[in-house]
Design an enzyme around this catalytic site. Sequence first.
Site, PDB file in Angstrom:
ATOM      1  N   LYS A  55     -13.032  -0.511   6.864  1.00  0.00           N
ATOM      2  CA  LYS A  55     -13.696  -1.237   5.783  1.00  0.00           C
ATOM      3  C   LYS A  55     -14.769  -2.189   6.306  1.00  0.00           C
ATOM      4  O   LYS A  55     -15.888  -2.191   5.832  1.00  0.00           O
ATOM      5  CB  LYS A  55     -12.687  -2.034   4.946  1.00  0.00           C
ATOM      6  CG  LYS A  55     -11.358  -1.331   4.698  1.00  0.00           C
ATOM      7  CD  LYS A  55     -11.467  -0.181   3.719  1.00  0.00           C
ATOM      8  CE  LYS A  55     -10.333   0.792   3.908  1.00  0.00           C
ATOM      9  NZ  LYS A  55      -9.350   0.925   2.911  1.00  0.00           N
ATOM     10  N   ASP A  81      -0.530  -6.189   9.157  1.00  0.00           N
ATOM     11  CA  ASP A  81      -1.496  -5.121   8.926  1.00  0.00           C
ATOM     12  C   ASP A  81      -2.806  -5.759   8.474  1.00  0.00           C
ATOM     13  O   ASP A  81      -2.861  -6.414   7.427  1.00  0.00           O
ATOM     14  CB  ASP A  81      -0.948  -4.177   7.838  1.00  0.00           C
ATOM     15  CG  ASP A  81      -1.855  -2.970   7.636  1.00  0.00           C
ATOM     16  OD1 ASP A  81      -2.813  -2.783   8.407  1.00  0.00           O
ATOM     17  OD2 ASP A  81      -1.593  -2.202   6.680  1.00  0.00           O
ATOM     18  N   TRP A 100       0.866  -1.184   0.000  1.00  0.00           N
ATOM     19  CA  TRP A 100       0.000   0.000   0.000  1.00  0.00           C
ATOM     20  C   TRP A 100       0.905   1.238   0.000  1.00  0.00           C
ATOM     21  O   TRP A 100       1.793   1.334   0.870  1.00  0.00           O
ATOM     22  CB  TRP A 100      -0.874  -0.055   1.262  1.00  0.00           C
ATOM     23  CG  TRP A 100      -1.805   1.095   1.441  1.00  0.00           C
ATOM     24  CD1 TRP A 100      -2.591   1.682   0.492  1.00  0.00           C
ATOM     25  CD2 TRP A 100      -2.068   1.787   2.673  1.00  0.00           C
ATOM     26  NE1 TRP A 100      -3.326   2.687   1.053  1.00  0.00           N
ATOM     27  CE2 TRP A 100      -3.021   2.780   2.388  1.00  0.00           C
ATOM     28  CE3 TRP A 100      -1.593   1.662   3.980  1.00  0.00           C
ATOM     29  CZ2 TRP A 100      -3.502   3.642   3.362  1.00  0.00           C
ATOM     30  CZ3 TRP A 100      -2.079   2.518   4.945  1.00  0.00           C
ATOM     31  CH2 TRP A 100      -3.027   3.491   4.640  1.00  0.00           C
TER      32      TRP A 100
HETATM   33  C1  LMR Z   1      -6.763   2.332  -0.481  1.00  0.00           C
HETATM   34  O1  LMR Z   1      -5.716   1.681  -0.573  1.00  0.00           O
HETATM   35  O2  LMR Z   1      -7.341   2.774  -1.479  1.00  0.00           O
HETATM   36  C2  LMR Z   1      -7.371   2.554   0.873  1.00  0.00           C
HETATM   37  O3  LMR Z   1      -6.635   1.898   1.838  1.00  0.00           O
HETATM   38  C3  LMR Z   1      -7.635   3.973   1.182  1.00  0.00           C
HETATM   39  C4  LMR Z   1      -6.407   4.814   1.382  1.00  0.00           C
HETATM   40  O4  LMR Z   1      -6.398   5.582   2.355  1.00  0.00           O
HETATM   41  O5  LMR Z   1      -5.469   4.759   0.598  1.00  0.00           O
END
Ligand code: LMR
Length: 398
Positions: free
Chosen positions: A246, A211, A130
């Site tokens: 979520k 996570d 992420w």
């Molecule tokens: C995402 O990856 O789109 C979500 O986890 C929202 C974010 O804050 O990035």
Amino acid sequence: MFETLPTLVPDPILGLVAECKRDNNPNKIDLSVGVYKDESNHTPVMAAVREAQIRYLESETSKVYQPPGGTENFIGKVNELIFGESHPALKDNRIATVQATGGCASLHLAAKLIMRANPDAKVWLSDPSWPNHFPLLSSTGINIELYPYYDSESHSVSFDKMVSTLENAGAGDLVLIHASCHNPCGADLTKEQWRILTELAQKNGFVPFIDMAYQGFGLSLDDDAYGIRYMSEHLPEVVVCNSFSKNFGLYRERAGSLSVVVSDAQQTPTVMNQALNVARGIYSMPPAHGAALVETVLSNPDLRDMWHSEVNAMRERIVAMRSALADGIAALGCDRDFSFIKQQFGMFSFLGLTETQVDRLKTDYSVYIIKSSRISVAGINPGNLPYLCRAVSEVVKL
Ligand code: LMR
């Protein structure tokens, strides 16, 4: 002074959401940010949460500060949800859990806490991960390394490469692993792979840093926590960051938690005390409302059952959209095989498009996906599906 500040490029995810909002094309499709949407393209307040809100408002008598680590009942319910009711580490009182201001604050708090314990600590992140993992963690000064995770040929976890790289992770290192529904690639570890990683951690001494932002969206609430539960049973130390954005649909309420499994119950209060001290220096204490809704849902069997069914329904809708997308593209005679989307989990998958193809999706079709070609499957619905399938099958011809 502030004139010295340069304007930064927009966030890769939030910037795209804003761009899509400005697009006037009635056919536009927003598959950018990871938020759940229902069949009518709406992110609803979950029924169990709505009911909890009514009950909570009726019973709330004060807005005075709550305990900085969250109420005792909230912490108890969160521990049961993440670790399972009869987890040995819970029974032994070896889990220090504190409420956090969403999953982001939990990650940042964890990194600061780790740095207090070991200023030379290193966190290994999956490649890809992420995008916000980097700023949340590296802003604490913690060292970051990457381990290979996704094989774009087989569309699955490149487990051998992951393990051989993590052979280099040792004592003082943390390995950040997505509990389930990997963001951004949707390829998850099998139970067997969790067990192999546990053996590696036992052998080399690294600490898993897990996570969990999508519990219940992969296989089930329990299955998605398998890795956390297994590792916490077989390893002396595990760090778990958790988000309720979520699975409770509480995005803007910022509800989450940080749990640290320690090797000895005597360390539990100290770790808790240190984590709260870190939080005190950042946001002092987390907001009460979102956590109170989670607590209310998890404390009332009728609401808990309602919430379970809702999470199951959300997951089933995502699974159905995965199949519909892969099959829909295939039915158009596309010579690219997208069936791997059906094998992946949670909200995200990579379509495997080039940046030019991703750009064409946006400019020619108003279909918004992240540059890496990550789609948020939860943004697909029967209404936009045919248009999406056509758009994807057209751009892959380029
Ligand atoms: C995402 O990856 O789109 C979500 O986890 C929202 C974010 O804050 O990035």
